[in-house]
Design a protein around this motif. Structure first.
Motif, PDB file in Angstrom:
ATOM      1  N   VAL A   1       0.830  -1.204   0.000  1.00  0.00           N
ATOM      2  CA  VAL A   1       0.000   0.000   0.000  1.00  0.00           C
ATOM      3  C   VAL A   1       0.869   1.261   0.000  1.00  0.00           C
ATOM      4  CG1 VAL A   1      -1.643   1.335   1.406  1.00  0.00           C
ATOM      5  CG2 VAL A   1      -1.997  -1.090   1.058  1.00  0.00           C
ATOM      6  N   ALA A   2       2.077   1.163   0.547  1.00  0.00           N
ATOM      7  CA  ALA A   2       2.973   2.322   0.588  1.00  0.00           C
ATOM      8  C   ALA A   2       3.296   2.835  -0.812  1.00  0.00           C
ATOM      9  CB  ALA A   2       4.262   1.966   1.321  1.00  0.00           C
ATOM     10  N   ARG A   3       3.081   2.012  -1.836  1.00  0.00           N
ATOM     11  CA  ARG A   3       3.323   2.445  -3.214  1.00  0.00           C
ATOM     12  C   ARG A   3       2.344   3.515  -3.660  1.00  0.00           C
ATOM     13  NH1 ARG A   3       4.402  -1.944  -7.679  1.00  0.00           N
ATOM     14  NH2 ARG A   3       4.651   0.043  -8.740  1.00  0.00           N
ATOM     15  N   VAL A   4       1.166   3.579  -3.023  1.00  0.00           N
ATOM     16  CA  VAL A   4       0.176   4.585  -3.400  1.00  0.00           C
ATOM     17  C   VAL A   4      -0.044   5.600  -2.291  1.00  0.00           C
ATOM     18  CG1 VAL A   4      -1.033   3.159  -5.069  1.00  0.00           C
ATOM     19  CG2 VAL A   4      -1.665   3.014  -2.666  1.00  0.00           C
ATOM     20  N   THR A   5       0.865   5.623  -1.326  1.00  0.00           N
ATOM     21  CA  THR A   5       0.811   6.624  -0.265  1.00  0.00           C
ATOM     22  C   THR A   5       2.181   7.241  -0.098  1.00  0.00           C
ATOM     23  OG1 THR A   5       1.391   5.084   1.520  1.00  0.00           O
ATOM     24  CG2 THR A   5      -0.941   5.255   0.943  1.00  0.00           C
ATOM     25  N   ALA A   6       2.260   8.224   0.778  1.00  0.00           N
ATOM     26  CA  ALA A   6       3.531   8.889   1.040  1.00  0.00           C
ATOM     27  C   ALA A   6       4.255   8.281   2.241  1.00  0.00           C
ATOM     28  CB  ALA A   6       3.302  10.383   1.288  1.00  0.00           C
ATOM     29  N   ARG A   7       3.710   7.249   2.835  1.00  0.00           N
ATOM     30  CA  ARG A   7       4.318   6.622   3.989  1.00  0.00           C
ATOM     31  C   ARG A   7       5.404   5.630   3.569  1.00  0.00           C
ATOM     32  NH1 ARG A   7       3.461   9.136   8.879  1.00  0.00           N
ATOM     33  NH2 ARG A   7       1.271   9.735   9.087  1.00  0.00           N
ATOM     34  N   SER A   8       6.297   5.311   4.524  1.00  0.00           N
ATOM     35  CA  SER A   8       7.327   4.311   4.258  1.00  0.00           C
ATOM     36  C   SER A   8       6.712   2.915   4.323  1.00  0.00           C
ATOM     37  CB  SER A   8       8.453   4.432   5.284  1.00  0.00           C
ATOM     38  OG  SER A   8       7.959   4.257   6.597  1.00  0.00           O
ATOM     39  N   TRP A   9       7.363   1.961   3.672  1.00  0.00           N
ATOM     40  CA  TRP A   9       6.804   0.624   3.579  1.00  0.00           C
ATOM     41  C   TRP A   9       6.709  -0.053   4.941  1.00  0.00           C
ATOM     42  CZ3 TRP A   9       9.695  -3.483   5.278  1.00  0.00           C
ATOM     43  CH2 TRP A   9      11.056  -3.263   5.430  1.00  0.00           C
ATOM     44  N   TRP A  10       7.688   0.189   5.802  1.00  0.00           N
ATOM     45  CA  TRP A  10       7.664  -0.472   7.098  1.00  0.00           C
ATOM     46  C   TRP A  10       6.556   0.095   7.996  1.00  0.00           C
ATOM     47  CZ3 TRP A  10       8.200   2.544  11.345  1.00  0.00           C
ATOM     48  CH2 TRP A  10       8.840   3.785  11.187  1.00  0.00           C
ATOM     49  N   PHE A  11       6.292   1.411   7.874  1.00  0.00           N
ATOM     50  CA  PHE A  11       5.216   2.010   8.667  1.00  0.00           C
ATOM     51  C   PHE A  11       3.865   1.458   8.234  1.00  0.00           C
ATOM     52  CE2 PHE A  11       1.856   5.131   9.264  1.00  0.00           C
ATOM     53  CZ  PHE A  11       2.009   5.484  10.592  1.00  0.00           C
ATOM     54  N   SER A  12       3.616   1.435   6.908  1.00  0.00           N
ATOM     55  CA  SER A  12       2.338   0.926   6.407  1.00  0.00           C
ATOM     56  C   SER A  12       2.162  -0.549   6.741  1.00  0.00           C
ATOM     57  CB  SER A  12       2.248   1.132   4.892  1.00  0.00           C
ATOM     58  OG  SER A  12       2.256   2.504   4.571  1.00  0.00           O
ATOM     59  N   GLY A  13       3.252  -1.319   6.600  1.00  0.00           N
ATOM     60  CA  GLY A  13       3.173  -2.736   6.920  1.00  0.00           C
ATOM     61  C   GLY A  13       2.913  -2.986   8.387  1.00  0.00           C
ATOM     62  N   LEU A  14       3.626  -2.257   9.258  1.00  0.00           N
ATOM     63  CA  LEU A  14       3.446  -2.431  10.698  1.00  0.00           C
ATOM     64  C   LEU A  14       2.056  -1.994  11.147  1.00  0.00           C
ATOM     65  CD1 LEU A  14       4.887  -3.302  13.283  1.00  0.00           C
ATOM     66  CD2 LEU A  14       5.645  -0.928  13.574  1.00  0.00           C
ATOM     67  N   ARG A  15       1.556  -0.911  10.565  1.00  0.00           N
ATOM     68  CA  ARG A  15       0.225  -0.439  10.917  1.00  0.00           C
ATOM     69  C   ARG A  15      -0.832  -1.489  10.591  1.00  0.00           C
ATOM     70  NH1 ARG A  15      -1.668   4.922   7.972  1.00  0.00           N
ATOM     71  NH2 ARG A  15      -1.292   3.559   6.192  1.00  0.00           N
ATOM     72  N   GLN A  16      -0.745  -2.078   9.401  1.00  0.00           N
ATOM     73  CA  GLN A  16      -1.734  -3.075   9.025  1.00  0.00           C
ATOM     74  C   GLN A  16      -1.604  -4.335   9.868  1.00  0.00           C
ATOM     75  OE1 GLN A  16      -4.180  -2.257   7.062  1.00  0.00           O
ATOM     76  NE2 GLN A  16      -5.121  -4.231   7.554  1.00  0.00           N
ATOM     77  N   LEU A  17      -0.360  -4.705  10.199  1.00  0.00           N
ATOM     78  CA  LEU A  17      -0.141  -5.875  11.042  1.00  0.00           C
ATOM     79  C   LEU A  17      -0.793  -5.687  12.412  1.00  0.00           C
ATOM     80  CD1 LEU A  17       3.130  -7.887  11.357  1.00  0.00           C
ATOM     81  CD2 LEU A  17       1.937  -7.192  13.421  1.00  0.00           C
ATOM     82  N   VAL A  18      -0.615  -4.489  12.988  1.00  0.00           N
ATOM     83  CA  VAL A  18      -1.183  -4.209  14.315  1.00  0.00           C
ATOM     84  C   VAL A  18      -2.707  -4.222  14.263  1.00  0.00           C
ATOM     85  CG1 VAL A  18      -1.426  -2.441  16.108  1.00  0.00           C
ATOM     86  CG2 VAL A  18       0.829  -2.946  15.146  1.00  0.00           C
ATOM     87  N   LEU A  19      -3.287  -3.575  13.236  1.00  0.00           N
ATOM     88  CA  LEU A  19      -4.749  -3.525  13.132  1.00  0.00           C
ATOM     89  C   LEU A  19      -5.344  -4.914  12.914  1.00  0.00           C
ATOM     90  CD1 LEU A  19      -5.174  -0.313  10.944  1.00  0.00           C
ATOM     91  CD2 LEU A  19      -5.623  -0.551  13.388  1.00  0.00           C
TER      92      LEU A  19
END
Length: 250
Positions: A212-230
């Motif tokens: 998802v970080a490919r279509v946002t301005a966030r870093s890949w690890w932040f987007s990945g960690l956020r989804q993992l936590v949710l």
């Protein structure tokens, strides 16, 4: 001779500037293209089926029951997503086509009024009245081009690029099913406990978030960690609920 050389140099300089601009000034696809609906569909399937499986597993049922529940959840969710997406996109397309028919009818009945309306739109955007009127006149000479311009300016749509309900339904079905399969896969391969399914699902959640970080301005690890936590939180809550319900029923 010198003038020709100077003109050539100027043209070359302009070309270099244009090339530099093209190669150094690009944007991400803010609409997400195919990537966003595919990733979010897979993520939806992954989270919902993971939560379903962990909830059932929390009730301490047999492995066979968990597998059946996961497969039924996959099928039900995928068909529901496909039907909902088809209906939504078809309704949107029908609405746009109806409005395009109204616009086309007005272009045939009142071409001069539509031309003045187009000129007024350009004037409102800061174009000088004379120039706006001339641009509107030239664009209105071709009815098909005029319809396209009016659709873009008034409706914000491209008549030649309307979404397909079938494509939307098929892509939603496939992406949801792919995501929902992950938590069931370890059981299908012989696992008898929740942990392999949970581990694979959490890895999938992190991967989806990173993509998802490919279509946002966030870093890949932040987007990945956020989804993992949710997703992990959703699985944890449903596991607790399954445990409580299982105890209450038994």
């Amino acid at each position: 001779m010198s003038t020709a050389v100077e003109n050539t140099e100027d043209a070359g300089s302009d070309a270099n500037i244009l090339d530099f601009h093209v190669s150094h000034h690009s944007h991400r696809d803010v609409n997400g293209g195919w990537l966003r609906p595919a990733v979010f569909g897979a993520m939806d399937g992954l989270v919902s089926n993971l939560a379903l499986i962990t909830g059932v597993a929390g009730g301490h049922v047999a492995t066979r029951t968990i597998v059946i529940t996961g497969l039924v959840g996959l099928a039900a969710g995928a068909f529901s997503m496909a039907a909902g997406e088809y209906t939504s996109v078809a309704s949107q397309r029908e609405l746009v086509e109806a409005e395009l028919a109204v616009e086309l009818r007005e272009l045939h009945r009142n071409p001069h009024d539509e031309q003045r309306e187009l000129a007024a739109l350009y004037e409102a955007r800061g174009v000088e009245p004379e120039l706006a009127a001339e641009v509107a006149r030239q664009l209105s000479t071709d009815p098909h081009k005029a319809l396209e311009i009016h659709a873009r300016e008034e409706l914000g749509v491209d008549p030649s690029d309307l979404p397909s309900p079938v494509v939307a339904a098929v892509s939603s079905f496939g992406s949801f099913a792919a995501g929902a399969l992950l938590p069931v896969l370890p059981y299908l391969l012989g696992a008898h406990s929740l942990w392999p399914a949970l581990l694979l699902a959490l890895i999938g959640l992190f991967g989806c978030g990173a993509v998802v970080a490919r279509v946002t301005a966030r870093s890949w690890w932040f987007s990945g960690l956020r989804q993992l936590v949710l997703g992990g939180a959703a699985a944890g809550v449903t596991f607790l609920l399954g445990t409580l319900f299982g105890t209450a029923v038994s």
